[in-house]
Design a protein around this motif. Structure first.
Motif, mmCIF file in Angstrom:
data_model
loop_
_atom_site.group_PDB
_atom_site.id
_atom_site.type_symbol
_atom_site.label_atom_id
_atom_site.label_comp_id
_atom_site.label_asym_id
_atom_site.label_seq_id
_atom_site.Cartn_x
_atom_site.Cartn_y
_atom_site.Cartn_z
ATOM 1 N N LEU A 81 -31.653 86.140 56.342
ATOM 2 C CA LEU A 81 -31.649 87.489 56.899
ATOM 3 C C LEU A 81 -31.856 88.459 55.754
ATOM 4 C CD1 LEU A 81 -31.187 89.527 59.190
ATOM 5 C CD2 LEU A 81 -28.733 89.397 58.694
ATOM 6 N N TRP A 82 -32.966 89.174 55.784
ATOM 7 C CA TRP A 82 -33.318 90.104 54.704
ATOM 8 C C TRP A 82 -33.236 91.532 55.221
ATOM 9 C CZ3 TRP A 82 -33.336 87.247 50.547
ATOM 10 C CH2 TRP A 82 -33.789 85.947 50.604
ATOM 11 N N GLU A 138 -25.230 94.173 57.246
ATOM 12 C CA GLU A 138 -24.074 93.454 56.725
ATOM 13 C C GLU A 138 -24.289 91.950 56.858
ATOM 14 O OE1 GLU A 138 -19.224 93.168 57.426
ATOM 15 O OE2 GLU A 138 -20.476 94.517 58.639
ATOM 16 N N GLY A 139 -24.052 91.243 55.799
ATOM 17 C CA GLY A 139 -24.269 89.804 55.781
ATOM 18 C C GLY A 139 -25.674 89.383 55.446
#
Length: 570
Positions: free
Chosen positions: A471-472, A476-477
């Motif tokens: 995930l780019w 958040e995360g």
């Protein structure tokens, strides 16, 4: 609780001498100290007689008479049919078209049984649980390829063995297992008759997904299996109670590891030829299996610029890898092989990266320094021009490398937490039954104590499936900043009216053709001499696809052969 049930029995254990008895699930006495199982059982009150003290103290040590309660006659094909049914239902639950199970996979399964003469034929090869005496080949019956064929999954296949039995008193033994296990046990017969195996269930699902042109590639299917979204590991635990697995059935249905990409692909190619399937539907440009769309997906997952996709499409046109002839699979065609759509898409991206940056451990870093200097220059002038949006391979590497290492650690930890051994013990033979049950109790006790000490839960739900591993962005995360908006204009220069690449050279290993039967993978021989950046890029995409670097390197060689020689062979 066990003390109340074992009260009155104070004989010491024959192995350790302690008096500490418990009861197994089969109501047999076992020593809690050394886990020794004896033949004594729990006192049973028989309500069918008038005697209140009638009880069973032990089983005789001689031959025990088996009865048919709790089981029924079944053959190995029914077990694999049950597995395919559950795998199809899992895939439909993940979003695959419902016709996948009812029309495609079921028809493939019937066609496989017919072509291998195990069912749906006038003269099946298996009769009464053993290889049949075949004197002449008979024409197979026509297949009823409709939804009504799925009305009764287990009963249609077992008609050939309907009148067979394996006990002297005519009753089915509860622990006898399948009727034709002996026939499946012959390695020579299994190979020559193309009998079903656990990896071939995934191969059959893969062929059905390709026929439906679903977006689930072979790499996606194996990842779903590893995450337990598609049943495969210890799937025999969900067999019906009347289908008892025993003895030789263990090596057919017990799977404690996931097959490799290469194995499932090879089995799928073999099954397509055995079933004599017609030409598969063409993969059009709007199909998610098309290299153009797969390349877009993998560039997004690898955090590469969107502009790279345009160059990948040009390489695809130069190599003619987007043509219908190249993408359509014809099992009966000469020199045709089952396309690896996901590997080919990743290979196209790698070749394009080599065209842009050369990836010789020198040119790519020189171009990165050039991009960094331009970005600093425009930053000092406080200009928001294309210079501040230039793609730097060095910055891309610095953002992707930590995310890749973290993802690999998560994969290793998740794999270590997986329960690969079956919770439901399967007895290979009566001689080892006591030992198998004892080991299962010890394992369960150790697991319970470990989870109690660590405070962790014994069952963890698998995460929701996703088409992307990373995930780019700024959410958040996220694994890192997104580089999709970066530009590649500085890698192109005008030469008259045309635009050419700044990198003028291209390196590649030897592209000689090897004999298919004698050729072996040359990656291990060349790995030490290959540029480190190229090897790292292979590692990135091999992790995304769950394949080996050697296999992906072989696909890169195929793309380069087509690109540099103009016309390549499939």
């Amino acid at each position: 609780m066990d003390e109340d049930l074992t009260e009155g029995y104070s004989e010491p254990c024959g192995q350790c001498g302690n008096v500490c008895w418990g009861l197994t699930d089969a109501e047999q006495f076992f020593c809690k100290n050394c886990h020794n199982v004896i033949e004594r059982t729990k006192d049973v009150v028989d309500s069918s007689t008038y005697s209140a003290n009638n009880r069973i103290s032990h089983f005789p040590s001689g031959t025990r008479k088996r009865n048919g309660r709790g089981g029924r006659k079944w053959i190995v094909c029914e077990g694999f049919q049950f597995i395919l049914k559950h795998q199809a239902e899992a895939l439909v639950g993940l979003g695959v078209c419902p016709e996948f199970k009812k029309k495609v996979l079921w028809n493939f399964w019937m066609r496989y049984l017919q072509k291998t003469r195990q069912a749906y034929t006038k003269n099946p090869r298996i009769t009464n649980g053993s290889p049949g005496d075949i004197t002449s080949d008979s024409e197979p019956e026509s297949l009823a390829l409709n939804e009504s064929s799925e009305a009764s999954l287990p009963n249609r296949v077992s008609s050939a063995l309907e009148d067979s039995g394996n006990t002297s008193d005519g009753k089915l033994s509860v622990c006898s297992g399948s009727l034709d296990a002996a026939y499946y046990s012959f390695a020579k017969e299994s190979k020559s008759r193309h009998l079903m195996t656990m990896p071939r269930t995934l191969a059959l699902c893969h062929l059905a997904l390709l026929w439906m042109r679903e977006a689930i590639t072979l790499a996606d299917l194996l990842r779903l299996v590893s995450k337990r979204h598609v049943p495969y590991i210890n799937v025999h635990e969900h067999f019906p109670e009347e289908m008892k697995i025993f003895g030789k059935d263990c090596k057919f249905f017990i799977a404690e590891s996931i097959p490799s990409y290469r194995m499932v692909h090879r089995e799928a190619s073999l099954l397509a030829k055995v079933m004599e399937l017609p030409t598969f539907p063409p993969v059009s440009q709007d199909c998610l299996l098309h290299p153009a769309l797969l390349c877009l997906r993998y560039t997004m997952d690898a955090n590469l610029p969107d502009e790279l996709h345009l160059l990948v499409c040009k390489v695809m046109e130069k190599t003619a890898m987007g043509n219908d002839f190249f993408l359509t699979f014809d099992p009966a065609g000469p020199k045709q092989r089952l396309p690896c759509y996901d590997l080919q898409a990743a290979a196209l991206i790698i070749v394009t990266m080599k065209l842009l940056f050369k990836l010789d451990d020198q040119t790519e870093w020189m171009l990165s320094r050039k991009a960094d200097k331009r970005r600093e220059k425009h930053h000092m002038k406080k200009k928001t021009t294309t210079g501040s949006k230039m793609f730097s391979l060095r910055r891309w590497y610095m953002s992707v490398q930590p995310a890749l290492e973290s993802a690999r650690e998560r994969e290793e930890q998740a794999e270590a937490r997986q329960a690969w051994k079956s919770k439901k013990p399967v007895v290979p033979n009566l001689k080892n039954k006591t030992l198998v049950l004892k080991r299962r109790r010890v394992v369960e006790q150790l697991q319970s104590n470990f989870h109690t000490l660590t405070g962790s839960t014994m069952e963890q739900q698998p995460p929701a499936p996703s088409s992307f591993l990373f995930l780019w962005g700024t959410e958040e995360g996220a694994d890192g900043p997104s580089l999709h908006h970066k530009r590649l204009a500085f890698l192109m220069e005008k030469k008259g009216r045309a635009r050419c690449l700044v990198n003028r050279k291209y390196w590649h290993p030897a592209l000689r053709l090897c004999h298919p039967r004698e050729c072996r993978e040359h990656f291990l021989e060349l790995e030490s001499s290959l540029p480190r950046m190229y090897v790292w890029l292979l590692g990135l995409f091999s992790f995304l696809l769950g394949v080996s670097q050697a296999q992906l390197h072989g696909e890169v060689i195929q793309v380069e052969r087509r690109l540099l020689r103009g016309k390549g062979m499939r």
